[in-house]
Enzyme design. Sequence first.
Site, PDB file in Angstrom:
ATOM      1  N   LYS A  65       0.801  -1.236   0.000  1.00 17.36           N
ATOM      2  CA  LYS A  65       0.000   0.000   0.000  1.00 17.36           C
ATOM      3  C   LYS A  65       0.829   1.279   0.000  1.00 17.36           C
ATOM      4  O   LYS A  65       0.428   2.301   0.554  1.00 17.36           O
ATOM      5  CB  LYS A  65      -0.996   0.028   1.183  1.00 17.36           C
ATOM      6  CG  LYS A  65      -1.803  -1.214   1.401  1.00 17.36           C
ATOM      7  CD  LYS A  65      -2.217  -1.918   0.139  1.00 17.36           C
ATOM      8  CE  LYS A  65      -3.224  -1.183  -0.693  1.00 17.36           C
ATOM      9  NZ  LYS A  65      -3.435  -1.912  -1.989  1.00 17.36           N
ATOM     10  N   HIS A 129       7.410  -7.950  -1.104  1.00 19.93           N
ATOM     11  CA  HIS A 129       7.212  -7.138   0.101  1.00 19.93           C
ATOM     12  C   HIS A 129       8.157  -7.611   1.215  1.00 19.93           C
ATOM     13  O   HIS A 129       8.016  -7.191   2.361  1.00 19.93           O
ATOM     14  CB  HIS A 129       5.765  -7.252   0.597  1.00 19.93           C
ATOM     15  CG  HIS A 129       4.747  -6.642  -0.318  1.00 19.93           C
ATOM     16  ND1 HIS A 129       4.901  -5.396  -0.884  1.00 19.93           N
ATOM     17  CD2 HIS A 129       3.532  -7.093  -0.753  1.00 19.93           C
ATOM     18  CE1 HIS A 129       3.835  -5.113  -1.627  1.00 19.93           C
ATOM     19  NE2 HIS A 129       3.004  -6.127  -1.573  1.00 19.93           N
ATOM     20  N   ARG A 281      -7.564   3.607  -5.246  1.00 17.61           N
ATOM     21  CA  ARG A 281      -8.548   4.182  -4.330  1.00 17.61           C
ATOM     22  C   ARG A 281      -8.559   5.691  -4.501  1.00 17.61           C
ATOM     23  O   ARG A 281      -9.316   6.219  -5.287  1.00 17.61           O
ATOM     24  CB  ARG A 281      -8.235   3.738  -2.885  1.00 17.61           C
ATOM     25  CG  ARG A 281      -9.380   3.953  -1.904  1.00 17.61           C
ATOM     26  CD  ARG A 281      -8.971   3.479  -0.522  1.00 17.61           C
ATOM     27  NE  ARG A 281      -7.875   4.241   0.020  1.00 17.61           N
ATOM     28  CZ  ARG A 281      -7.999   5.327   0.768  1.00 17.61           C
ATOM     29  NH1 ARG A 281      -9.198   5.761   1.105  1.00 17.61           N
ATOM     30  NH2 ARG A 281      -6.931   5.982   1.218  1.00 17.61           N
TER      31      ARG A 281
HETATM   32  P1  A3P Z   1      -4.696   4.957  -1.479  1.00 18.33           P
HETATM   33  O1  A3P Z   1      -5.353   3.783  -0.843  1.00 18.33           O
HETATM   34  O2  A3P Z   1      -4.185   5.946  -0.482  1.00 18.33           O
HETATM   35  O3  A3P Z   1      -5.502   5.619  -2.528  1.00 18.33           O
HETATM   36  P2  A3P Z   1      -0.072  -0.488  -3.592  1.00 18.33           P
HETATM   37  O4  A3P Z   1      -0.017  -0.356  -5.055  1.00 18.33           O
HETATM   38  O5  A3P Z   1       1.281  -0.656  -2.961  1.00 18.33           O
HETATM   39  O6  A3P Z   1      -1.063  -1.489  -3.152  1.00 18.33           O
HETATM   40  O7  A3P Z   1      -0.535   0.932  -3.035  1.00 18.33           O
HETATM   41  C1  A3P Z   1      -1.845   1.339  -3.234  1.00 18.33           C
HETATM   42  C2  A3P Z   1      -1.931   2.836  -3.108  1.00 18.33           C
HETATM   43  O8  A3P Z   1      -1.384   3.446  -4.276  1.00 18.33           O
HETATM   44  C3  A3P Z   1      -3.383   3.265  -3.040  1.00 18.33           C
HETATM   45  O9  A3P Z   1      -3.392   4.448  -2.231  1.00 18.33           O
HETATM   46  C4  A3P Z   1      -3.689   3.541  -4.505  1.00 18.33           C
HETATM   47  O10 A3P Z   1      -4.795   4.374  -4.712  1.00 18.33           O
HETATM   48  C5  A3P Z   1      -2.378   4.201  -4.942  1.00 18.33           C
HETATM   49  N1  A3P Z   1      -2.140   4.109  -6.393  1.00 18.33           N
HETATM   50  C6  A3P Z   1      -2.404   3.059  -7.217  1.00 18.33           C
HETATM   51  N2  A3P Z   1      -2.027   3.358  -8.474  1.00 18.33           N
HETATM   52  C7  A3P Z   1      -1.539   4.609  -8.452  1.00 18.33           C
HETATM   53  C8  A3P Z   1      -0.995   5.469  -9.456  1.00 18.33           C
HETATM   54  N3  A3P Z   1      -0.918   5.098 -10.723  1.00 18.33           N
HETATM   55  N4  A3P Z   1      -0.567   6.683  -9.078  1.00 18.33           N
HETATM   56  C9  A3P Z   1      -0.647   7.094  -7.786  1.00 18.33           C
HETATM   57  N5  A3P Z   1      -1.149   6.316  -6.798  1.00 18.33           N
HETATM   58  C10 A3P Z   1      -1.581   5.091  -7.117  1.00 18.33           C
END
Ligand code: A3P
Length: 315
Positions: A65, A129, A281
Amino acid sequence: ADAVQDHRVKEYAGAISALPSNPKLRLRCYQGTWVRERWVPGIMAIQRSFTPRRSGDVVLASPPKCGTTWLKALAFATMARDAYPPAHPDHPLLRLNPHDCVPFMEDLFAAGWGSKLEALPSPRLMNTHIQYSALPACISTNPGLKIVYICRDPKDMLVSMWHFIRKTSQPDLSFSDFFEGACDGVCVSGPIWDHVLGYWNASKASPETVLFLRYEEMLRDPVANARKLARFLGHPFSAAEEDSGAVTNVVKLCSFEKLKNLDVNRAALSSFPFRSDVFFRRGEAGDWANHMTPEMARRLDAIVQEKLRGSGLSF
Ligand code: A3P
Protein backbone atom coordinates in the site's frame (compact mmCIF):
# COMPACT_ATOMS: atom_id res chain seq x y z
CA ALA A 1 -1.14 -24.90 -9.18
CA ASP A 2 -3.36 -25.65 -6.22
CA ALA A 3 -1.75 -29.08 -5.89
CA VAL A 4 1.74 -27.55 -5.93
CA GLN A 5 0.70 -24.90 -3.43
CA ASP A 6 -0.80 -27.59 -1.18
CA HIS A 7 2.44 -29.47 -1.43
CA ARG A 8 4.45 -26.35 -0.47
CA VAL A 9 2.14 -25.51 2.37
CA LYS A 10 2.48 -29.08 3.67
CA GLU A 11 6.25 -28.97 3.19
CA TYR A 12 6.51 -25.88 5.36
CA ALA A 13 3.45 -26.47 7.55
CA GLY A 14 5.37 -27.54 10.64
CA ALA A 15 7.69 -24.56 10.50
CA ILE A 16 4.82 -22.17 9.83
CA SER A 17 2.60 -23.42 12.62
CA ALA A 18 5.42 -22.76 15.10
CA LEU A 19 5.56 -19.06 14.15
CA PRO A 20 3.82 -16.42 16.31
CA SER A 21 0.47 -15.61 14.75
CA ASN A 22 -2.09 -12.85 14.57
CA PRO A 23 -5.24 -14.73 13.56
CA LYS A 24 -7.31 -11.58 13.18
CA LEU A 25 -5.13 -10.19 10.40
CA ARG A 26 -4.04 -13.67 9.27
CA LEU A 27 -0.40 -12.81 9.84
CA ARG A 28 2.60 -14.80 10.98
CA CYS A 29 5.75 -13.31 12.43
CA TYR A 30 8.55 -14.65 10.27
CA GLN A 31 12.13 -13.53 10.90
CA GLY A 32 10.96 -10.43 12.71
CA THR A 33 8.29 -9.30 10.22
CA TRP A 34 4.53 -9.77 10.30
CA VAL A 35 3.67 -11.22 6.92
CA ARG A 36 0.49 -12.64 5.48
CA GLU A 37 0.34 -16.29 6.39
CA ARG A 38 -0.12 -17.39 2.80
CA TRP A 39 3.14 -15.64 1.80
CA VAL A 40 5.31 -17.52 4.31
CA PRO A 41 5.86 -20.63 2.13
CA GLY A 42 6.70 -18.28 -0.74
CA ILE A 43 9.24 -16.36 1.32
CA MET A 44 10.83 -19.60 2.50
CA ALA A 45 10.99 -20.88 -1.07
CA ILE A 46 12.52 -17.60 -2.31
CA GLN A 47 15.15 -17.79 0.41
CA ARG A 48 15.95 -21.34 -0.58
CA SER A 49 15.75 -21.34 -4.30
CA PHE A 50 15.65 -17.92 -6.00
CA THR A 51 18.28 -17.98 -8.73
CA PRO A 52 19.37 -14.59 -10.03
CA ARG A 53 20.08 -14.20 -13.70
CA ARG A 54 23.61 -13.24 -14.67
CA SER A 55 22.42 -10.66 -17.15
CA GLY A 56 20.60 -8.77 -14.42
CA ASP A 57 17.34 -8.69 -12.50
CA VAL A 58 15.29 -5.85 -11.07
CA VAL A 59 13.37 -6.36 -7.83
CA LEU A 60 10.72 -3.77 -6.99
CA ALA A 61 10.39 -3.81 -3.21
CA SER A 62 7.89 -2.09 -0.95
CA PRO A 63 5.74 -2.41 2.09
CA PRO A 64 2.17 -3.04 0.83
CA LYS A 65 0.00 0.00 0.00
CA CYS A 66 2.88 2.36 -0.66
CA GLY A 67 2.61 2.66 -4.44
CA THR A 68 3.66 -0.80 -5.63
CA THR A 69 1.08 -0.77 -8.43
CA TRP A 70 2.32 2.61 -9.65
CA LEU A 71 5.98 1.58 -9.47
CA LYS A 72 5.23 -1.65 -11.35
CA ALA A 73 3.54 0.31 -14.12
CA LEU A 74 6.34 2.88 -14.34
CA ALA A 75 9.16 0.33 -14.31
CA PHE A 76 7.39 -1.88 -16.83
CA ALA A 77 6.54 1.01 -19.20
CA THR A 78 10.12 2.28 -18.91
CA MET A 79 11.81 -1.03 -19.61
CA ALA A 80 9.39 -2.17 -22.33
CA ARG A 81 9.37 1.14 -24.22
CA ASP A 82 11.52 0.03 -27.17
CA ALA A 83 8.95 -2.64 -28.06
CA TYR A 84 6.00 -0.69 -26.69
CA PRO A 85 6.41 3.10 -26.75
CA PRO A 86 4.12 4.61 -24.10
CA ALA A 87 1.68 5.93 -26.71
CA HIS A 88 1.37 2.51 -28.41
CA PRO A 89 -2.34 1.82 -29.00
CA ASP A 90 -1.91 -1.79 -27.88
CA HIS A 91 0.32 -1.13 -24.89
CA PRO A 92 0.19 -4.06 -22.41
CA LEU A 93 -0.73 -1.65 -19.60
CA LEU A 94 -3.93 -0.81 -21.47
CA ARG A 95 -5.12 -4.41 -21.28
CA LEU A 96 -3.35 -5.85 -18.22
CA ASN A 97 -3.34 -4.80 -14.59
CA PRO A 98 0.22 -3.70 -13.60
CA HIS A 99 0.33 -6.67 -11.22
CA ASP A 100 -0.08 -8.95 -14.21
CA CYS A 101 2.88 -7.26 -15.93
CA VAL A 102 5.31 -7.65 -13.03
CA PRO A 103 5.04 -10.89 -11.00
CA PHE A 104 4.71 -10.89 -7.21
CA MET A 105 7.44 -13.20 -5.95
CA GLU A 106 5.81 -14.41 -2.73
CA ASP A 107 2.69 -15.66 -4.52
CA LEU A 108 4.68 -17.11 -7.41
CA PHE A 109 7.03 -19.10 -5.20
CA ALA A 110 4.27 -20.16 -2.79
CA ALA A 111 2.50 -21.68 -5.80
CA GLY A 112 5.67 -23.52 -6.84
CA TRP A 113 5.92 -21.37 -9.95
CA GLY A 114 9.30 -19.74 -9.35
CA SER A 115 10.57 -21.22 -12.60
CA LYS A 116 8.07 -19.06 -14.50
CA LEU A 117 10.52 -16.20 -13.97
CA GLU A 118 12.75 -17.95 -16.51
CA ALA A 119 10.37 -16.93 -19.25
CA LEU A 120 10.81 -13.18 -18.60
CA PRO A 121 13.09 -11.11 -20.84
CA SER A 122 16.23 -9.60 -19.26
CA PRO A 123 16.37 -7.68 -17.12
CA ARG A 124 13.55 -9.50 -15.36
CA LEU A 125 11.18 -7.29 -13.39
CA MET A 126 9.57 -8.75 -10.27
CA ASN A 127 8.31 -7.49 -6.94
CA THR A 128 8.37 -8.42 -3.28
CA HIS A 129 7.21 -7.14 0.10
CA ILE A 130 10.00 -9.04 1.93
CA GLN A 131 11.93 -6.88 4.35
CA TYR A 132 15.56 -6.25 3.44
CA SER A 133 17.06 -8.36 6.23
CA ALA A 134 15.05 -11.41 5.14
CA LEU A 135 16.12 -11.25 1.47
CA PRO A 136 18.47 -14.02 0.41
CA ALA A 137 22.03 -12.77 -0.11
CA CYS A 138 21.72 -13.46 -3.83
CA ILE A 139 19.24 -10.57 -3.92
CA SER A 140 20.48 -8.22 -1.20
CA THR A 141 24.21 -8.37 -1.90
CA ASN A 142 24.26 -9.05 -5.60
CA PRO A 143 26.00 -6.26 -7.55
CA GLY A 144 24.25 -7.44 -10.73
CA LEU A 145 20.76 -7.10 -9.28
CA LYS A 146 18.98 -3.79 -8.83
CA ILE A 147 16.40 -3.05 -6.15
CA VAL A 148 13.92 -0.20 -6.46
CA TYR A 149 12.15 0.55 -3.19
CA ILE A 150 9.10 2.68 -2.66
CA CYS A 151 7.63 3.78 0.65
CA ARG A 152 5.19 6.34 1.92
CA ASP A 153 4.14 8.30 4.99
CA PRO A 154 3.24 5.45 7.39
CA LYS A 155 -0.02 7.22 8.30
CA ASP A 156 -1.26 7.08 4.72
CA MET A 157 0.06 3.56 4.29
CA LEU A 158 -2.00 2.38 7.27
CA VAL A 159 -5.16 4.09 6.06
CA SER A 160 -4.69 2.57 2.62
CA MET A 161 -4.00 -0.87 4.13
CA TRP A 162 -7.04 -0.70 6.36
CA HIS A 163 -9.28 0.07 3.38
CA PHE A 164 -7.68 -2.74 1.40
CA ILE A 165 -8.14 -5.33 4.16
CA ARG A 166 -11.74 -4.25 4.69
CA LYS A 167 -12.52 -4.54 1.00
CA THR A 168 -10.71 -7.80 0.37
CA SER A 169 -11.20 -9.87 3.50
CA GLN A 170 -12.46 -8.26 6.69
CA PRO A 171 -15.29 -5.77 6.28
CA ASP A 172 -15.68 -5.41 10.05
CA LEU A 173 -12.06 -4.49 10.89
CA SER A 174 -12.17 -1.32 12.97
CA PHE A 175 -9.64 1.39 12.22
CA SER A 176 -8.81 1.95 15.88
CA ASP A 177 -8.00 -1.75 16.48
CA PHE A 178 -5.94 -1.89 13.33
CA PHE A 179 -4.11 1.32 14.29
CA GLU A 180 -3.32 0.02 17.79
CA GLY A 181 -1.78 -3.13 16.35
CA ALA A 182 0.29 -1.17 13.83
CA CYS A 183 1.70 1.06 16.60
CA ASP A 184 2.99 -2.18 18.16
CA GLY A 185 4.48 -3.18 14.80
CA VAL A 186 1.66 -5.56 13.83
CA CYS A 187 0.42 -4.85 10.31
CA VAL A 188 1.13 -6.45 6.93
CA SER A 189 4.94 -6.36 6.49
CA GLY A 190 5.27 -4.54 9.82
CA PRO A 191 6.91 -3.17 11.80
CA ILE A 192 6.76 -0.44 9.19
CA TRP A 193 9.86 1.30 10.53
CA ASP A 194 12.00 -1.84 10.23
CA HIS A 195 10.88 -2.37 6.65
CA VAL A 196 11.73 1.16 5.61
CA LEU A 197 15.00 1.33 7.56
CA GLY A 198 16.39 -1.85 6.03
CA TYR A 199 16.08 -0.54 2.48
CA TRP A 200 17.02 3.02 3.45
CA ASN A 201 20.32 1.85 4.95
CA ALA A 202 20.95 -0.40 1.95
CA SER A 203 20.36 2.51 -0.45
CA LYS A 204 22.82 4.66 1.51
CA ALA A 205 25.43 1.89 1.49
CA SER A 206 24.92 0.97 -2.15
CA PRO A 207 23.12 3.69 -4.14
CA GLU A 208 24.04 2.08 -7.44
CA THR A 209 22.09 -1.09 -6.60
CA VAL A 210 19.28 0.21 -4.34
CA LEU A 211 17.11 3.17 -5.37
CA PHE A 212 14.94 4.60 -2.60
CA LEU A 213 11.76 6.33 -3.81
CA ARG A 214 8.99 8.04 -1.88
CA TYR A 215 5.35 8.11 -2.93
CA GLU A 216 4.85 11.76 -1.95
CA GLU A 217 7.91 12.81 -3.94
CA MET A 218 6.61 10.93 -6.95
CA LEU A 219 3.26 12.68 -6.67
CA ARG A 220 5.05 16.03 -6.42
CA ASP A 221 7.27 15.47 -9.45
CA PRO A 222 6.44 12.29 -11.37
CA VAL A 223 8.47 13.26 -14.44
CA ALA A 224 11.71 13.81 -12.52
CA ASN A 225 11.17 10.52 -10.69
CA ALA A 226 10.47 8.65 -13.93
CA ARG A 227 13.75 10.02 -15.33
CA LYS A 228 15.57 8.97 -12.17
CA LEU A 229 14.07 5.48 -12.37
CA ALA A 230 15.02 5.07 -16.04
CA ARG A 231 18.60 6.20 -15.35
CA PHE A 232 18.89 3.84 -12.40
CA LEU A 233 17.57 0.93 -14.45
CA GLY A 234 20.22 1.60 -17.07
CA HIS A 235 17.73 2.72 -19.72
CA PRO A 236 17.79 6.54 -19.51
CA PHE A 237 15.55 8.61 -21.77
CA SER A 238 17.60 9.84 -24.73
CA ALA A 239 17.55 13.44 -25.93
CA ALA A 240 15.37 12.34 -28.87
CA GLU A 241 12.94 10.65 -26.48
CA GLU A 242 12.86 13.73 -24.29
CA ASP A 243 12.07 15.84 -27.36
CA SER A 244 9.30 13.51 -28.44
CA GLY A 245 7.66 13.63 -24.98
CA ALA A 246 8.37 9.98 -24.08
CA VAL A 247 8.90 10.67 -20.36
CA THR A 248 5.66 12.60 -20.07
CA ASN A 249 3.87 9.88 -21.99
CA VAL A 250 5.18 7.17 -19.63
CA VAL A 251 4.02 9.25 -16.67
CA LYS A 252 0.61 9.84 -18.26
CA LEU A 253 0.14 6.18 -19.12
CA CYS A 254 0.95 5.19 -15.52
CA SER A 255 -1.01 7.99 -13.86
CA PHE A 256 -3.66 7.19 -11.30
CA GLU A 257 -6.45 8.69 -13.42
CA LYS A 258 -5.42 6.81 -16.55
CA LEU A 259 -4.96 3.39 -14.94
CA LYS A 260 -7.94 3.64 -12.63
CA ASN A 261 -10.31 4.29 -15.51
CA LEU A 262 -9.17 1.47 -17.79
CA ASP A 263 -11.67 -1.34 -18.15
CA VAL A 264 -9.09 -3.92 -17.08
CA ASN A 265 -8.58 -2.11 -13.77
CA ARG A 266 -12.27 -1.65 -13.07
CA ALA A 267 -13.06 -5.28 -13.65
CA ALA A 268 -15.06 -7.32 -11.21
CA LEU A 269 -13.11 -10.33 -12.43
CA SER A 270 -9.34 -10.27 -12.17
CA SER A 271 -6.45 -12.62 -11.63
CA PHE A 272 -6.80 -11.83 -7.91
CA PRO A 273 -9.36 -13.30 -5.58
CA PHE A 274 -10.88 -9.77 -5.44
CA ARG A 275 -11.79 -6.91 -7.79
CA SER A 276 -8.81 -5.23 -9.45
CA ASP A 277 -10.19 -1.76 -8.68
CA VAL A 278 -9.14 -2.13 -5.02
CA PHE A 279 -5.63 -1.18 -6.11
CA PHE A 280 -6.86 2.27 -7.13
CA ARG A 281 -8.55 4.18 -4.33
CA ARG A 282 -7.64 7.88 -3.96
CA GLY A 283 -4.01 8.10 -5.04
CA GLU A 284 -3.28 11.12 -2.85
CA ALA A 285 -1.13 12.13 0.11
CA GLY A 286 -2.73 13.09 3.40
CA ASP A 287 -5.90 10.97 3.50
CA TRP A 288 -4.81 9.94 7.02
CA ALA A 289 -6.40 13.14 8.32
CA ASN A 290 -9.83 11.71 7.42
CA HIS A 291 -9.28 8.66 9.63
CA MET A 292 -6.89 9.56 12.44
CA THR A 293 -7.37 12.04 15.22
CA PRO A 294 -4.52 14.54 15.63
CA GLU A 295 -3.58 12.59 18.76
CA MET A 296 -3.30 9.29 16.86
CA ALA A 297 -1.21 10.98 14.17
CA ARG A 298 1.11 12.53 16.77
CA ARG A 299 1.50 9.16 18.47
CA LEU A 300 2.41 7.27 15.31
CA ASP A 301 4.70 10.08 14.12
CA ALA A 302 6.51 10.00 17.46
CA ILE A 303 7.00 6.21 17.32
CA VAL A 304 8.29 6.35 13.75
CA GLN A 305 10.53 9.34 14.49
CA GLU A 306 12.05 7.54 17.46
CA LYS A 307 12.65 4.35 15.49
CA LEU A 308 14.26 6.23 12.59
CA ARG A 309 16.36 8.49 14.80
CA GLY A 310 19.92 8.85 13.57
CA SER A 311 19.18 7.28 10.19
CA GLY A 312 18.82 10.54 8.24
CA LEU A 313 15.33 9.44 7.16
CA SER A 314 12.13 11.07 8.33
CA PHE A 315 8.47 11.26 7.33
P1 A3P B 1 -4.70 4.96 -1.48
O1 A3P B 1 -5.35 3.78 -0.84
O2 A3P B 1 -4.18 5.95 -0.48
O3 A3P B 1 -5.50 5.62 -2.53
P2 A3P B 1 -0.07 -0.49 -3.59
O4 A3P B 1 -0.02 -0.36 -5.06
O5 A3P B 1 1.28 -0.66 -2.96
O6 A3P B 1 -1.06 -1.49 -3.15
O7 A3P B 1 -0.53 0.93 -3.04
C1 A3P B 1 -1.85 1.34 -3.23
C2 A3P B 1 -1.93 2.84 -3.11
O8 A3P B 1 -1.38 3.45 -4.28
C3 A3P B 1 -3.38 3.26 -3.04
O9 A3P B 1 -3.39 4.45 -2.23
C4 A3P B 1 -3.69 3.54 -4.51
O10 A3P B 1 -4.80 4.37 -4.71
C5 A3P B 1 -2.38 4.20 -4.94
N1 A3P B 1 -2.14 4.11 -6.39
C6 A3P B 1 -2.40 3.06 -7.22
N2 A3P B 1 -2.03 3.36 -8.47
C7 A3P B 1 -1.54 4.61 -8.45
C8 A3P B 1 -0.99 5.47 -9.46
N3 A3P B 1 -0.92 5.10 -10.72
N4 A3P B 1 -0.57 6.68 -9.08
C9 A3P B 1 -0.65 7.09 -7.79
N5 A3P B 1 -1.15 6.32 -6.80
C10 A3P B 1 -1.58 5.09 -7.12
